[in-house]
Motif scaffolding. Structure first.
Motif, PDB file in Angstrom:
ATOM      1  N   ALA A  69       0.845  -1.205   0.000  1.00  0.00           N
ATOM      2  CA  ALA A  69       0.000   0.000   0.000  1.00  0.00           C
ATOM      3  C   ALA A  69       0.876   1.250   0.000  1.00  0.00           C
ATOM      4  CB  ALA A  69      -0.921   0.000   1.221  1.00  0.00           C
ATOM      5  N   HIS A  70       1.955   1.198   0.773  1.00  0.00           N
ATOM      6  CA  HIS A  70       2.872   2.334   0.824  1.00  0.00           C
ATOM      7  C   HIS A  70       3.491   2.596  -0.551  1.00  0.00           C
ATOM      8  CE1 HIS A  70       5.010   4.600   4.173  1.00  0.00           C
ATOM      9  NE2 HIS A  70       5.150   5.284   3.055  1.00  0.00           N
ATOM     10  N   ARG A  71       3.927   1.516  -1.203  1.00  0.00           N
ATOM     11  CA  ARG A  71       4.551   1.661  -2.528  1.00  0.00           C
ATOM     12  C   ARG A  71       3.542   2.176  -3.546  1.00  0.00           C
ATOM     13  NH1 ARG A  71       7.818  -3.583  -1.298  1.00  0.00           N
ATOM     14  NH2 ARG A  71       9.927  -2.736  -1.278  1.00  0.00           N
ATOM     15  N   VAL A  72       2.325   1.632  -3.488  1.00  0.00           N
ATOM     16  CA  VAL A  72       1.275   2.070  -4.418  1.00  0.00           C
ATOM     17  C   VAL A  72       0.962   3.550  -4.158  1.00  0.00           C
ATOM     18  CG1 VAL A  72      -1.170   1.770  -5.032  1.00  0.00           C
ATOM     19  CG2 VAL A  72       0.292  -0.234  -4.733  1.00  0.00           C
ATOM     20  N   GLY A  73       0.894   3.923  -2.880  1.00  0.00           N
ATOM     21  CA  GLY A  73       0.626   5.319  -2.511  1.00  0.00           C
ATOM     22  C   GLY A  73       1.710   6.244  -3.037  1.00  0.00           C
ATOM     23  N   ASP A  74       2.976   5.853  -2.869  1.00  0.00           N
ATOM     24  CA  ASP A  74       4.100   6.663  -3.374  1.00  0.00           C
ATOM     25  C   ASP A  74       4.006   6.828  -4.889  1.00  0.00           C
ATOM     26  OD1 ASP A  74       5.395   7.309  -1.056  1.00  0.00           O
ATOM     27  OD2 ASP A  74       6.681   5.525  -1.065  1.00  0.00           O
ATOM     28  N   PHE A  75       3.704   5.728  -5.562  1.00  0.00           N
ATOM     29  CA  PHE A  75       3.606   5.778  -7.022  1.00  0.00           C
ATOM     30  C   PHE A  75       2.483   6.732  -7.455  1.00  0.00           C
ATOM     31  CE2 PHE A  75       0.942   4.176 -10.507  1.00  0.00           C
ATOM     32  CZ  PHE A  75       1.785   4.451 -11.583  1.00  0.00           C
ATOM     33  N   LEU A  76       1.317   6.588  -6.823  1.00  0.00           N
ATOM     34  CA  LEU A  76       0.158   7.392  -7.243  1.00  0.00           C
ATOM     35  C   LEU A  76       0.342   8.870  -6.909  1.00  0.00           C
ATOM     36  CD1 LEU A  76      -2.695   4.909  -6.266  1.00  0.00           C
ATOM     37  CD2 LEU A  76      -2.049   5.587  -8.590  1.00  0.00           C
ATOM     38  N   VAL A  78      -3.109  12.199 -10.963  1.00  0.00           N
ATOM     39  CA  VAL A  78      -3.708  12.014  -9.635  1.00  0.00           C
ATOM     40  C   VAL A  78      -3.710  13.343  -8.873  1.00  0.00           C
ATOM     41  CG1 VAL A  78      -3.410  10.838  -7.409  1.00  0.00           C
ATOM     42  CG2 VAL A  78      -3.031   9.584  -9.547  1.00  0.00           C
ATOM     43  N   ALA A  79      -4.873  13.749  -8.369  1.00  0.00           N
ATOM     44  CA  ALA A  79      -4.965  15.008  -7.608  1.00  0.00           C
ATOM     45  C   ALA A  79      -4.416  14.824  -6.194  1.00  0.00           C
ATOM     46  CB  ALA A  79      -6.406  15.495  -7.553  1.00  0.00           C
ATOM     47  N   PHE A  80      -4.875  13.790  -5.504  1.00  0.00           N
ATOM     48  CA  PHE A  80      -4.252  13.458  -4.220  1.00  0.00           C
ATOM     49  C   PHE A  80      -4.551  12.028  -3.791  1.00  0.00           C
ATOM     50  CE2 PHE A  80      -7.603  13.461  -0.992  1.00  0.00           C
ATOM     51  CZ  PHE A  80      -8.615  14.198  -1.597  1.00  0.00           C
ATOM     52  N   VAL A  81      -3.713  11.567  -2.869  1.00  0.00           N
ATOM     53  CA  VAL A  81      -3.847  10.215  -2.336  1.00  0.00           C
ATOM     54  C   VAL A  81      -4.007  10.335  -0.833  1.00  0.00           C
ATOM     55  CG1 VAL A  81      -2.725   7.980  -2.054  1.00  0.00           C
ATOM     56  CG2 VAL A  81      -2.313   9.309  -4.123  1.00  0.00           C
ATOM     57  N   SER A  82      -5.008   9.673  -0.284  1.00  0.00           N
ATOM     58  CA  SER A  82      -5.168   9.655   1.159  1.00  0.00           C
ATOM     59  C   SER A  82      -4.774   8.277   1.658  1.00  0.00           C
ATOM     60  CB  SER A  82      -6.626   9.972   1.526  1.00  0.00           C
ATOM     61  OG  SER A  82      -6.777   9.946   2.927  1.00  0.00           O
ATOM     62  N   TYR A  83      -3.619   8.205   2.337  1.00  0.00           N
ATOM     63  CA  TYR A  83      -3.150   6.958   2.953  1.00  0.00           C
ATOM     64  C   TYR A  83      -2.394   7.350   4.222  1.00  0.00           C
ATOM     65  CZ  TYR A  83      -0.584   2.656   3.826  1.00  0.00           C
ATOM     66  OH  TYR A  83      -0.061   1.545   4.439  1.00  0.00           O
ATOM     67  N   CYS A 105       2.609  12.945   3.197  1.00  0.00           N
ATOM     68  CA  CYS A 105       1.704  14.052   2.874  1.00  0.00           C
ATOM     69  C   CYS A 105       0.329  13.889   3.536  1.00  0.00           C
ATOM     70  CB  CYS A 105       1.548  14.166   1.363  1.00  0.00           C
ATOM     71  SG  CYS A 105       0.865  12.679   0.616  1.00  0.00           S
ATOM     72  N   PHE A 106       0.142  12.822   4.328  1.00  0.00           N
ATOM     73  CA  PHE A 106      -1.160  12.600   4.976  1.00  0.00           C
ATOM     74  C   PHE A 106      -1.432  13.740   5.969  1.00  0.00           C
ATOM     75  CE2 PHE A 106      -3.914  10.341   8.136  1.00  0.00           C
ATOM     76  CZ  PHE A 106      -4.962  10.058   7.268  1.00  0.00           C
ATOM     77  N   PRO A 107      -2.576  14.434   5.826  1.00  0.00           N
ATOM     78  CA  PRO A 107      -2.817  15.619   6.661  1.00  0.00           C
ATOM     79  C   PRO A 107      -2.815  15.340   8.172  1.00  0.00           C
ATOM     80  CG  PRO A 107      -4.375  15.524   4.834  1.00  0.00           C
ATOM     81  CD  PRO A 107      -3.641  14.220   4.834  1.00  0.00           C
ATOM     82  N   GLN A 108      -3.221  14.139   8.583  1.00  0.00           N
ATOM     83  CA  GLN A 108      -3.246  13.837  10.025  1.00  0.00           C
ATOM     84  C   GLN A 108      -2.095  12.898  10.401  1.00  0.00           C
ATOM     85  OE1 GLN A 108      -7.324  12.361   9.461  1.00  0.00           O
ATOM     86  NE2 GLN A 108      -7.864  13.501  11.306  1.00  0.00           N
ATOM     87  N   LYS A 109      -0.924  13.213   9.867  1.00  0.00           N
ATOM     88  CA  LYS A 109       0.226  12.322  10.019  1.00  0.00           C
ATOM     89  C   LYS A 109       0.570  12.053  11.500  1.00  0.00           C
ATOM     90  CE  LYS A 109       5.071  12.071   8.861  1.00  0.00           C
ATOM     91  NZ  LYS A 109       6.246  12.844   8.443  1.00  0.00           N
ATOM     92  N   ALA A 110       0.583  13.102  12.303  1.00  0.00           N
ATOM     93  CA  ALA A 110       0.970  12.935  13.713  1.00  0.00           C
ATOM     94  C   ALA A 110      -0.010  11.997  14.424  1.00  0.00           C
ATOM     95  CB  ALA A 110       1.013  14.289  14.416  1.00  0.00           C
ATOM     96  N   LEU A 111      -1.300  12.209  14.166  1.00  0.00           N
ATOM     97  CA  LEU A 111      -2.322  11.338  14.777  1.00  0.00           C
ATOM     98  C   LEU A 111      -2.166   9.905  14.279  1.00  0.00           C
ATOM     99  CD1 LEU A 111      -4.900  10.739  16.371  1.00  0.00           C
ATOM    100  CD2 LEU A 111      -6.233  11.664  14.455  1.00  0.00           C
ATOM    101  N   ALA A 112      -1.913   9.749  12.986  1.00  0.00           N
ATOM    102  CA  ALA A 112      -1.732   8.404  12.424  1.00  0.00           C
ATOM    103  C   ALA A 112      -0.610   7.671  13.153  1.00  0.00           C
ATOM    104  CB  ALA A 112      -1.435   8.489  10.926  1.00  0.00           C
TER     105      ALA A 112
END
Ligand SMILES: *Cc1c(COP(=O)(O)O)cnc(C)c1O
Length: 434
Positions: A297-304, A310-315, A320-327
């Motif tokens: 999933a990480h690799r696919v996310g990086d590729f996309l 692609v406008a954006f990827v939410s993973y 670049c995930f907006p809630q990175k700290a919470l994640a």
């Protein structure tokens, strides 16, 4: 049954090992001499004496009896059954809860969790985006029993307290959220509940209920973060192979009696066959599957992310995930490693007035890709793709979908166990066509 003397305590082993070896000296059944537990299929059980039968009925659904460690007295499949019991012991361990009670489906588990904790005149306050059938259960069915569903934005935990009334008994949400993969802060919701509970009697405490289906206990353990109740579908990543439906409620033993009674009387029992499949195939491979799927999933996310269409990827795993700290705080494996899961939400760059490129991409993949399958459900060993706007979330009005971040150009991807090169290549070829 004899208990083996081990040179290490079972608790000293990591979850991944534990889920493979399970509680194989279970009190539910003596199968210490089996390598794989047997599957039991008996709707009724021989009671040998009236006295044993009477004791079985008397002790049924008793939390004290459950905690006593006595061998259970089985009477009838719908009351309790050994294969299911073995699975429940392992599910409780995986989620870090005192008890786990399984049900026929994820929805039967949601129904049991809400039905066991809520009473007439009370309300459930839920996040405004929910799995469609959960939303339907709350809005179409709970009101018939005098229970009111109310909805609020759980991202804004600072504003949540003012949505809670004296009749609010349950705070309910999913995280990550389907399909946008945004996160609700479990610990922050707990803090709001604690604040409210200082003024409440114990029997009226506000309960925090989390649907953990997307993450599974391999990627997130809500009970450790302050949830009172976890509900989740076994049909998705926990079952993992797409062969059986099931659901579970994991919580403290305070709820054992109600949850067992609810299952007995409403009848949504998990079949022993389905329980056996999850016990023997699903749970033992959960950690390995999730770890591998997550890497892909990480690799696919990086590729996309880098793809010009692609406008954006939410993973949750991406920088670049907006809630990175919470994640990073919330989505962690039992060993403390960051575990962002196997689900992605991708939004393509659309053109105003033109047909959705996402639909075109999904259709192209459905027809031409070998490694990606167009289907609902998620968490399986096969990579599954769907278009939430026209499929899983189509029942919501367009304006509401947009307000909740669902986009006609959005695609939900559940990454499976295929070789990651193949998944990326299939996506790459399809993106060339849109
Ligand atoms: C699928 C799903 C459910 C319901 O589970 P079933 O096993 O299909 O009944 C509940 N919540 C979420 C988040 C789901 O994805």
């Amino acid at each position: 049954m004899e208990t083996r003397k081990r040179h290490r305590q079972k608790e000293d082993y990591r979850l991944r090992t534990h889920l493979i070896h399970g509680n194989y000296d279970s009190r539910n059944w003596d199968y210490d001499h089996h390598v794989v537990p047997p599957v039991s299929q008996s709707t009724a059980f021989r009671l040998t004496s009236l006295e044993r039968g009477a004791r079985g009925f008397e002790k049924f659904a008793s939390a004290e009896e459950y905690a006593s460690g006595h061998d259970p007295i089985y009477i009838y499949d719908r009351l309790d059954e050994p294969t299911r019991g073995m699975l429940e012991d392992n599910l409780a361990y995986a989620e870090g809860g005192e008890i786990a009670i399984t049900y026929a489906t994820g929805m039967a588990a949601v129904s049991a969790a809400l039905g066991s904790t809520l009473a007439q005149g009370q309300d459930v306050l839920a996040h405004e985006i929910l799995y469609g059938c959960t939303f339907s259960q709350m809005t179409n069915w709970l009101p018939r029993f005098g229970i009111k569903p109310r909805f609020a934005n759980f991202f804004k935990t600072g504003l949540l307290a003012r949505e809670i009334t004296p009749s609010t008994r349950v705070l309910y949400f999913e995280t990550p959220i389907n399909p946008t993969l945004e996160l609700v802060d479990i610990a922050a919701v707990r803090a709001v509940a604690d604040e409210v509970n200082t003024g409440r009697a114990p029997e009226n405490r506000l309960l925090v209920m989390v649907d953990n289906t997307f993450a599974t206990p391999q990627c997130q353990r809500p009970l450790g973060l302050g949830a009172d109740v976890v509900v989740e579908s076994l049909t998705k990543a926990i079952g993992g192979f797409g062969t059986d439906m099931g659901g579970v409620v994991v919580t403290s033993s305070d709820w054992y009696h109600q949850l067992m009674l609810y299952r007995k009387d409403f009848g949504g029992v998990l079949s022993s066959r389905a329980a056996w499949n999850v016990l023997v195939y699903g749970l033992p491979t959960l950690a390995t599957r999730m770890i591998n799927m997550q890497k892909t999933a990480h690799r696919v996310g990086d590729f996309l992310c880098k793809h010009p269409k692609v406008a954006f990827v939410s993973y949750p795993g991406l920088d670049c995930f907006p809630q990175k700290a919470l994640a990073h705080r919330q989505m962690v494996s039992p060993e403390g490693k960051f575990a962002p899961g196997s689900m992605l939400y991708i939004v393509l760059k659309g053109e105003p007035g033109k047909p959705s490129k996402a639909e075109k991409l999904v259709n192209y993949l459905a027809e031409h890709a070998y490694s990606i399958t167009l289907a609902v459900s998620l968490g399986q060993i096969k990579t599954l793709i769907e278009h939430p706007f026209s499929m899983t979330h189509s029942a919501l009005p367009d304006e509401q979908k947009r307000a909740f971040g669902m986009h006609p150009e959005g695609i939900r991807l559940s990454v499976g166990l295929e070789d990651w090169h193949d998944i990326i290549r299939d996506l790459e070829l399809a993106l060339e066509r849109v």
